[in-house]
Each structure stands twice: as structure tokens, then as C-alpha cells.
Write an enzyme that holds these catalytic residues in place. Structure first.
Site, mmCIF file in Angstrom:
data_model
loop_
_atom_site.group_PDB
_atom_site.id
_atom_site.type_symbol
_atom_site.label_atom_id
_atom_site.label_comp_id
_atom_site.label_asym_id
_atom_site.label_seq_id
_atom_site.Cartn_x
_atom_site.Cartn_y
_atom_site.Cartn_z
ATOM 1 N N GLU A 42 33.976 38.930 39.215
ATOM 2 C CA GLU A 42 35.108 38.196 39.755
ATOM 3 C C GLU A 42 35.303 38.662 41.206
ATOM 4 O O GLU A 42 34.762 38.084 42.112
ATOM 5 C CB GLU A 42 36.347 38.432 38.883
ATOM 6 C CG GLU A 42 37.457 37.471 39.202
ATOM 7 C CD GLU A 42 38.235 36.985 37.999
ATOM 8 O OE1 GLU A 42 37.930 37.364 36.866
ATOM 9 O OE2 GLU A 42 39.175 36.191 38.212
ATOM 10 N N TRP A 52 50.900 31.267 43.153
ATOM 11 C CA TRP A 52 49.597 31.576 43.749
ATOM 12 C C TRP A 52 49.550 30.912 45.137
ATOM 13 O O TRP A 52 49.418 31.574 46.148
ATOM 14 C CB TRP A 52 48.461 31.088 42.843
ATOM 15 C CG TRP A 52 48.032 32.130 41.840
ATOM 16 C CD1 TRP A 52 46.840 32.807 41.833
ATOM 17 C CD2 TRP A 52 48.775 32.638 40.715
ATOM 18 N NE1 TRP A 52 46.815 33.704 40.780
ATOM 19 C CE2 TRP A 52 47.968 33.619 40.084
ATOM 20 C CE3 TRP A 52 50.022 32.376 40.178
ATOM 21 C CZ2 TRP A 52 48.397 34.327 38.952
ATOM 22 C CZ3 TRP A 52 50.443 33.076 39.056
ATOM 23 C CH2 TRP A 52 49.637 34.035 38.471
ATOM 24 N N GLU A 103 45.132 45.929 35.024
ATOM 25 C CA GLU A 103 45.426 44.494 35.013
ATOM 26 C C GLU A 103 46.485 44.162 33.971
ATOM 27 O O GLU A 103 47.340 43.312 34.190
ATOM 28 C CB GLU A 103 44.129 43.735 34.677
ATOM 29 C CG GLU A 103 44.302 42.238 34.534
ATOM 30 C CD GLU A 103 42.973 41.513 34.392
ATOM 31 O OE1 GLU A 103 42.005 42.150 33.895
ATOM 32 O OE2 GLU A 103 42.891 40.339 34.778
HETATM 33 C C1 BGC Z 1 42.302 37.237 37.832
HETATM 34 C C2 BGC Z 1 43.748 37.330 38.185
HETATM 35 C C3 BGC Z 1 44.155 35.985 38.667
HETATM 36 C C4 BGC Z 1 44.073 35.125 37.450
HETATM 37 C C5 BGC Z 1 44.633 33.769 37.563
HETATM 38 C C6 BGC Z 1 42.184 36.307 36.671
HETATM 39 O O1 BGC Z 1 40.913 36.160 36.212
HETATM 40 O O2 BGC Z 1 41.737 38.456 37.590
HETATM 41 O O3 BGC Z 1 44.238 38.446 38.664
HETATM 42 O O4 BGC Z 1 45.329 35.899 39.367
HETATM 43 O O5 BGC Z 1 42.770 35.087 36.947
HETATM 44 O O6 BGC Z 1 45.660 33.718 36.766
#
Ligand code: BGC
Length: 897
Positions: free
Chosen positions: A483, A543, A755
Site C-alpha cells: 500500500e 478524505w 492502524e
Molecule cells: C488505508 C487507510 C485508508 C483507508 C481508506 C486503507 O487501506 O490503509 O489508512 O485511509 O484504506 O479508508
């Protein structure tokens, strides 16, 4: 006699310290920058003196072509002004590639003048595509493709005369590492950094004077797939920006006689492959030392067998100077332990979850192969655990050449890890043979925070390391799995905290340009920036609002209106998109991530999951973005916009009440996040605020003093509690040690922010491997509250020109101290409780003023240093149990009981 000398020395030092002086002069946030593309660079300086109440009354600034200030191109004369931060150049147009010198002196309100600052410089970059003479070249290697051996390119050139100065302007399609005469150019890594390449590709400028010699010279550049064509995101997505790597290289040499020569990327280069067999951001690096081309960046190397290069069409319209700090090496971690796991693995523990890479020392036979994998955690049996890296191989494969000690570190990848598993190491692996180096954007540290509470200190440590590891050129969600993307929500959530810990103006300036560049024509902001997820993204609330929140946050922290001016069209486009897609003033369409990762127990039979209606959240974030639009419009003097958005905001808030609140103020979602957002973003009329805060407190109590918030509610939770007079509840949450809480991971041994609140459960089992990063900064957003409320350091005017210091002691914390390097200098606040006694030490930088709140001081005998407060002459007022004093610059010591 000696006593007299001692006394005189002391006096001299004290007078010296009282003197008005200028420290840390900067240009565009940097010391003596190379390669600026701001047409009117801005200058800042800090006034220092130990005298109190010092304000700047004037300055004089001079810019010259030469360091002796004989060829002056701009001088301000003595300007009556208290501005010491971001003063814009207003002289004649600056020339591409030229170096300029500047200095400044100031006067203060006590009639003192400083000496001139030390001489500073700044150098302009290449400003137009036409300023470049170099052409893009590409290696001419049959079979070259992503995940194949990394290309190398070289050439030799002759410099006929002694060199006075030389600059290398360089960038690449892919990553590059440049060498001249056997030496690495510069100390930046993962260059040219990651931007929305098609629209913005950064070049770097290096002073390479010391690397050159008269006569024949050699240069060589290694290229890596990097973000340009390597695998990114999922579904085997690669070649996102192109499938061919390329180099743009322009070496500008000025001889001592003033004549110039330029060496560029052109047909004369040759290409080949070498020891880097494969390198990728997620993959890692495979290196076969047997394939090294010894001496390839030095003269005398025979490149007869090498291929040529292709001169490519590659445009230069997207080239931009580098405005953020480069990624550099930082802390080195020694191997703490070598473990042998129950599964029989050899595992090295570095004691800290970090982002960077390992350095390996090894001796063995040619062909011996070492495989290293990286992991953040061990499982509950103590075995190496990589399931949470998903498809990221995150491996290093090193093949020895033999014949003595070999030292290796990767260069075109990075890893998020605390542990490594080593296979195939010839001989015995010892802690001396392996170390780990942290890599991150070189943002100066600006904040420190500590308390008497070890777990909070560890939390602060974890927040800082979450920031370090995820500020590798782009603000990423996480640094380890497949990611590592610039998730916009995560970045906006954490930006306020980030600006306390480190100087992030340049870092976010760079990235916000990409946010604007990747914004869709209709105003939507992709989920990740640079956008590698394609054009069809929806635009999620919380976001996409990165577009308003970060410019506003940076303006607050650094007093830099350019953030607002530059991003204004982008902010407006997003806010207008929401308006166009709202019905009856409700922003209630489309997909949203919502309060991502909120509290949600597994076997939720009686419904304790803290689900907040996504459109309620959207309405709150929309209101906030519109409010920030109004603020920006007002500051930029766009009264029409300010008015139009103000009436829009009223409608948004009315619609919120109609749709999501009962007349008595109960919200449709009875969650912490719902009440937090409604209060934080001012969605409720005054008469409904107290009851909303009471409901929030009741909710926290109902969960046994646990938070239940996800990404969007968490950053504001404690702030709202404090704003509504419930700092005690905020402390209960902060000091909570069981899940879900900030200290639960700390108790579980975390060295970064996780996380998920329960990344690892009390029994040692893990959350789902599909999404379980142990280095995700979002929940570290509590750091902002810690600085602002525990030690009470807040900006009362942008850039801390006016400061509030309002500490709020609480819980079982006996003392707390924080320091913040603001654009005006160091602010500090340190308090201590000892029985009934309370002391507070504060520092207020010159050229600023502050309101300092003395908590619980009303009715007590307050002493400042040795003087009773009444005698100090400080303006003061009492509200409730607190006394607020208005202070000028200086250090102050208050005590009372
Ligand atoms: C990420 C997050 C991101 C989210 C979207 C994830 O896979 O690691 O931190 O904001 O996706 O909701």
C-alpha cells in the site's frame, strides 16, 4: 582576583545574551537553498535576546549578486515593520541558475539595533523548460522492463580548466542514484521523490564542485523502477507513469576564469545492467555482487561491451524544482538481539519499528546467498510474522562475490520493520554484522513533549516514529504492506500533530501541489495522492477535505498565506463539488469511508458497535470545509466569496439540524464521533451545546472510559471534551490502558502507532491480516491535544505571532513539559505539581506576545521569579479559578500554592 574575572565573564556573557541578535535566517524555509523556483523567495529570521518584551520595530534586508554586497540588486532600506517571517523579495526578476546573497538586520522597541545576520545565500533553479539543454535519454537494453535488472548509465567528459563551481541538475523517470568519479552525489535517497509525475516531476540540484577535477572525469547513474514503473497498489498494477526508465542530467560547470561548460545527458552515454537484479518498492531488492562493474563511475573503466542509449522525446513541461525536504538517512539502530524462534528461524530484533533498510556485513564464498525478510511483529508464539504485509515481499536477497568482507545496503526500496529474518548467512550472524538505518524526509525536529507519566512518553515516542516512518517523501498510510500510498484522510487527520513534532511546511507544500494536480475536473479529490488508483474514485468525506484542512493547518502553524492562495482554486473546486452534489443542502450522496475503523466488537449481540451515519459525518466535514473556505476568502480579501460561502454554511447547518438532530439535540447516531463532530464543527446552536457535551461524556462513561472513535472522530475527541469543560474526561481517555485506547498498544509493547486499536489482542493474536498495520499514524493525532492542552501551547495568531499558553494539568500526571520551535523562535511550557505547590515555566520568543493562563491560581499568592504577581505590572484577569496574564517575550517562572 579569579572571582572578579569570573564575575566579569558572567557579566559579559549576560550582556551578550541580552544583545539583540538574528539567528536561523532562512529562505523559503531552508538554509542556503539551491534550486528555488519561487519567483519571489521569502526570507525569515528569528530575533534572540534574553531581555523581556522585545518586539521588532524595523528591518533592513539586502540581496546581492556577490557575497561582499558590492553588487546589490535589492535593498529595502529601513522598513518599519514587525514582520520577521516570510518577507517577500521584491527586487528585479531573478535569473535561472544564479546564486544570490542576502543579509538582514533589525531594530527593536527598546531602541536596539542588531548586527547584520551572517551572510546567507539562495540559488535559483532552472525555471523554464527552455532553461535546460539536456535531453532525456533511456537505456538501450533489450528486454529492459519493470522488475528486471536495474539499468546503469555512464559517460566520461573532459574539463579543460580548473573548476570554480559546478551544479548538477538531475531527475529521472524512476529512481536515480548518481555518481561522479567514484563518489555518490549528495546524501538524498529515493530521488527524485514521488509526485504526480505526469504533471509534476521534481529535479534536484547538487553542488558537485568537490567531486570534479581538471582533465578527464567519469559519471554514472543507476536507475530503479521506484514509483514510476514499479508495482504500486494492488492487482499487479505497474508501469503507472511509463514503462521505460529515463535520465535527465545537466552538469553546469563554471571555470575559475568565468567561462562555462555544460555536460548533459545525450547520445554519448552508454548503458548496461549490473548487480541490482531486481528492485521494487514492495518487492525489496535482489543484489548479486558477482555482477558488480567495479570502477564503472570512474575514469579508465572500459565500457566497450556496453550498449548505447536512446535520446527520448520526454518533455520538460512537467519539471518542477524540489520544494520539500529530501529523504535522508537518520538514526542507526544496532541489532539488539538475535533470536531463534520456535519455528527455528534466525531473527534479529532492532527494538524499534522503523522505516528504512538494513546494512549487512558479510564474508563468504562467491555465490553464497542471504535472504532477509522484514516484519513488524512476532506472533504470540514468538515466530516471525509477515501475513500483514499482504503481497509485499519486502525482501532483500544478497548474493556474495566472495574474497573478503562485503558491505551491502539496498537503495531502491524501503521497508517497515522491527525484525528481520535472516536465511543463508555464511558463518555466524552476530549483532555486529547487521544494523538498521531509518530513512525519512529531512524535516527538522520542532517539538518535544514529555511528562512524568512513562506510558504517555512512550505514546509520544510512538507518535513521532509513526510520523518518521510515514513521511518518506509522501504522507503515507503505512510503510510496510502493498500500500504505502498518500491516503488523503490519514494525512489530514495527522497534519496538526505533525506540525508540532517537525517542520512540515515544505513537505506538505510539495504534496499539496500534487493534491491540486490530481484533483478531478469536477472538483473531486482522489483517495490517494499521487493518484495511482485511477480516475473513477468517488470523493470521500473526511478524505477529500484534506484540500481545505491541510492548507488551513499550515497557515496556522507557519503564518504562510501562500498555502491558502495557492490552494484556493482547489479548495473552491471541492467545496463547490459538494454543493452541486447536495440535495436540500444535504451532502448525502455517494460512497464514503465514514469513521474508518471505529470500535466494533466481534460478537456484537447487543449492539455496542459505534457506527456513525456516514452522511451525518459528511454534513459536518462539509460545514468545516465551507468554514475554512470562508476563512481563506476573508484572509485573501475575497469578500464576495466569503459572503456567498457564509450563507451556504448557514443552510448546511440548518439542514444538519433538520436531518440529524431532534429538537432536544439528540443526534441520529448516538456515538462519540457524532457528538464530537457536531461540537467541533459548530453544527449546534449555543443552547444545544452543553447537552451534546453531556451526552458525549455519558457515552464515554458508558463504555467504561473508553473511546469508540475511528479515523474521523479520534483527532477531535479530547479537544471537544476540553473545549466543553471536560478535560478530566479527556485525561480518563488518554490514561486508559485497556482496549480501545491510546495506551493499550503501548502496554502491548508498541513502538509506533497502530492502524487498529486492537492490532494485537491481549491474548497475543492478531487482527485480520488483510488490514493490520503496526505503523499507521492516524490515531497519533492525539499528539495535537497533548501539546495544546496538557502543556497548553497554542497559536493565538497564525505562525505563533501571538501565543496562548494554557496548561491543563489532570489525571495522575505530575509534570509536563513541551517545547516548540515556531517561526518566531522557541516557545516552551513546563509545569510541575508538588503537593499543593504548582510551578509553571514559560518561554515566549522575541517579537511575539502571549496570554499565559495560570491554572487554579485565583485567590493564591502567585510569585513570578521573585516578585509577587500584583507587583509585576503584567496585565491580568481572573476567570473562574484561573488567572490569565499578558506577557511579552522572555522567560518566566510562576509559582503558587
Ligand atoms: C488505508 C487507510 C485508508 C483507508 C481508506 C486503507 O487501506 O490503509 O489508512 O485511509 O484504506 O479508508
Amino acid at each position: 582576583m579569579t572571582r572578579l574575572i569570573f564575575f566579569l565573564c558572567l557579566l559579559a556573557t549576560a550582556t551578550q545574551a541580552q544583545k539583540l541578535a538574528i539567528t536561523t535566517p532562512t529562505c523559503e524555509y531552508q538554509h542556503n537553498p539551491l534550486g528555488l523556483d519561487a519567483p519571489t523567495p521569502r526570507f525569515s529570521w528569528v530575533l534572540t535576546t534574553t531581555r523581556r518584551n522585545v518586539l521588532q520595530t524595523g528591518y533592513e534586508l539586502v540581496v546581492s549578486r556577490d557575497a561582499g554586497f558590492r553588487d546589490v540588486i535589492w535593498k529595502t532600506g529601513r522598513v518599519k515593520s514587525d514582520q520577521s517571517v516570510l518577507v517577500s523579495y521584491r527586487g528585479p526578476a531573478l535569473t535561472a541558475g544564479e546564486k544570490y546573497h542576502w543579509r538582514v538586520r533589525v531594530w527593536d522597541n527598546g531602541g536596539n539595533a542588531s548586527a547584520w545576520s551572517t551572510t546567507q545565500s539562495f540559488e535559483m533553479g532552472l525555471l523554464q523548460p527552455g532553461d535546460w539543454t539536456a535531453a532525456w535519454i533511456e537505456p538501450d537494453l533489450p528486454g529492459d522492463a519493470v522488475n528486471k535488472p536495474a539499468p546503469m548509465m555512464r559517460r566520461e567528459f573532459t574539463l579543460g580548466k580548473p573548476v570554480a563551481t559546478a551544479r548538477l541538475y538531475i531527475t529521472a523517470h524512476g529512481l536515480y542514484e548518481a555518481h561522479i568519479n567514484g563518489q555518490r552525489v549528495g546524501d538524498a535517497y529515493l530521488t527524485p521523490g514521488w509526485t504526480s509525475y505526469n504533471k509534476r516531476l521534481q529535479y534536484q540540484v547538487y553542488d558537485v564542485t568537490p567531486l570534479l577535477k581538471t582533465g578527464v572525469n567519469a559519471t554514472g547513474v543507476l536507475l530503479g523502477d521506484g514509483w514510476y514503473r514499479g508495482n504500486l497498489a494492488w492487482a499487479d498494477t505497474k508501469n503507472i507513469y511509463g514503462s521505460t526508465l529515463g535520465l535527465l542530467y545537466e552538469l553546469r560547470v563554471t571555470y575559475t576564469d568565468g567561462t562555462r561548460q555544460v555536460i548533459t545527458s545525450d547520445k554519448q552515454w552508454k548503458s548496461n545492467t549490473g548487480p541490482i537484479v531486481r528492485a521494487g518498492i514492495y518487492y525489496g531488492e535482489a543484489y548479486d555482487a558477482r555482477l558488480e562493474k567495479t570502477g564503472w563511475t570512474q575514469t579508465g573503466y572500459t565500457d566497450a561491451g556496453w550498449q548505447g542509449v536512446k535520446v527520448a522525446e520526454g518533455g520538460k513541461d512537467n519539471l518542477v524544482a524540489t520544494c520539500g525536504p529530501p529523504v535522508r538517512k537518520h538514526e542507526t539502530f544496532r541489532a539488539q538481539k538475535i533470536l531463534h524462534t520456535p519455528k527455528g528461524e534466525t531473527v534479529v530484533d532492532f527494538g524499534q519499528n522503523l522505516v528504512g533498510w538494513i546494512t549487512l556485513k558479510v564474508s563468504g564464498k562467491a555465490g553464497d546467498r542471504i535472504t532477509i525478510r522484514h516484519a513488524e511483529v512476532l506472533d504470540r508464539e514468538g515466530n516471525f510474522y509477515t501475513d500483514n504485509l499482504r503481497a509485499a515481499q519486502a525482501e532483500v536477497v544478497y548474493t556474495l562475490k566472495g574474497g573478503g568482507q562485503e558491505v551491502y545496503e539496498p537503495r531502491f526500496s524501503f521497508f517497515g520493520f522491527r525484525y528481520i529474518k535472516v536465511e543463508g548467512y555464511p558463518g555466524t550472524l552476530t549483532t555486529e554484522n547487521i544494523s538498521a538505518t531509518a530513512l525519512y524526509s529531512d524535516m527538522p525536529s520542532t517539538g518535544s513533549f514529555s511528562t512524568s507519566h512513562p506510558l504517555i512518553n512512550q505514546l509520544q515516542h510512538n507518535i513521532r516514529w509513526g510520523q518518521n516512518g510515514n513521511f518518506v517523501d509522501v504522507p503515507t498510510d503505512c510503510p510496510q504492506r502493498d500500500e504505502r500510498l498518500g491516503w488523503t484522510g490519514d494525512a489530514q487527520v495527522f497534519a496538526r500533530t505533525a506540525a508540532f513534532n517537525r517542520q512540515v511546511a515544505g513537505f506538505f507544500n510539495k504534496w499539496m501541489h500534487d493534491v491540486a494536480a490530481d484533483q478531478q475536473a469536477d472538483g473531486r479529490i482522489p483517495f490517494v495522492i499521487p493518484n495511482v488508483l485511477g480516475p473513477n474514485d468517488a470523493a470521500s468525506t473526511g478524505w477529500a477535505d484534506v484540500v481545505t484542512i491541510i492548507p488551513w493547518t499550515m497557515y496556522q502553524a507557519y503564518g504562510d498565506t501562500t498555502f491558502l492562495r495557492q490552494q484556493y482554486p482547489s479548495m473552491k473546486a471541492w467545496v463547490d463539488y459538494m454543493e452541486r452534489n447536495s440535495q436540500h443542502d444535504l451532502w448525502n450522496t455517494g460512497f464514503h469511508f465514514g469513521d474508518w475503523l471505529f470500535y466494533r466488537p466481534f460478537d456484537d449481540n447487543d449492539g455496542t458497535s459505534a457506527v456513525t451515519d456516514k452522511y451525518l459525518i459528511a454534513q459536518c466535514f462539509r460545514a468545516n470545509s465551507v468554514q475554512l473556505m470562508i476563512n481563506a476568502a476573508t484572509i485573501l480579501g475575497r469578500q464576495d466569496d466569503a459572503q456567498a460561502y457564509s450563507s451556504q454554511l448557514k443552510k448546511i447547518k440548518d439542514a444538519f439540524l433538520r436531518e440529524y438532530a431532534t429538537p432536544s439535540g439528540r443526534l441520529v447516531s448516538g456515538t462519540q464521533t457524532a457528538y464530537v463532530l457536531a461540537l467541533q464543527f459548530d453544527m449546534l446552536p449555543e443552547n444545544l451545546r452543553a447537552q451534546a457535551a453531556d451526552r458525549l461524556v455519558a457515552n464515554v462513561r458508558q463504555y467504561g472510559n473508553h473511546l469508540t472513535t475511528g479515523f474521523l472522530g479520534t483527532p477531535y475527541l479530547c479537544h471537544v471534551l476540553s473545549q466543553t469543560g471536560h478535560t478530566d474526561v479527556a485525561y480518563d481517555l488518554l490514561l486508559q490502558e485497556t482496549y480501545p485506547s491510546w495506551l493499550y498498544p503501548v502496554k502491548m509493547g508498541a513502538t509506533t502507532i497502530w492502524e487498529r486499536w486492537d492490532g494485537q489482542r491481549p491474548d497475543g493474536t492478531f487482527q485480520t491480516p488483510g488490514m493490520n498495520s503496526f505503523n499507521h499514524y492516524a490515531y497519533g493525532a492525539i499528539g495535537d491535544w497533548m501539546y495544546r492542552r496538557i502543556t497548553g501551547i497554542r497559536n493565538a495568531a497564525p505562525g505563533y505571532k501571538h501565543i496562548t499558553i494554557a496548561p491543563e494539568p489532570g489525571g495522575n500526571v505530575q509534570q509536563a513539559a513541551a517545547e516548540l520551535v515556531t517561526p518566531h523562535g522557541i516557545v516552551s511550557s513546563a509545569w510541575k505539581k508538588a503537593g499543593a505547590a504548582f510551578t509553571l515555566d514559560v518561554t515566549i520568543p522575541a517579537n511575539t506576545t502571549a496570554e499565559v493562563v495560570l491554572p487554579g491560581a485565583a485567590g493564591k499568592k502567585v510569585i513570578e521569579t521573585r516578585t509577587a504577581l500584583e507587583q509585576t505590572g503584567f496585565a491580568q484577569k481572573t476567570a473562574g479559578s484561573d488567572i490569565t496574564v499578558t506577557l511579552g517575550s522572555g522567560t518566566y517562572h510562576f509559582q503558587y500554592e
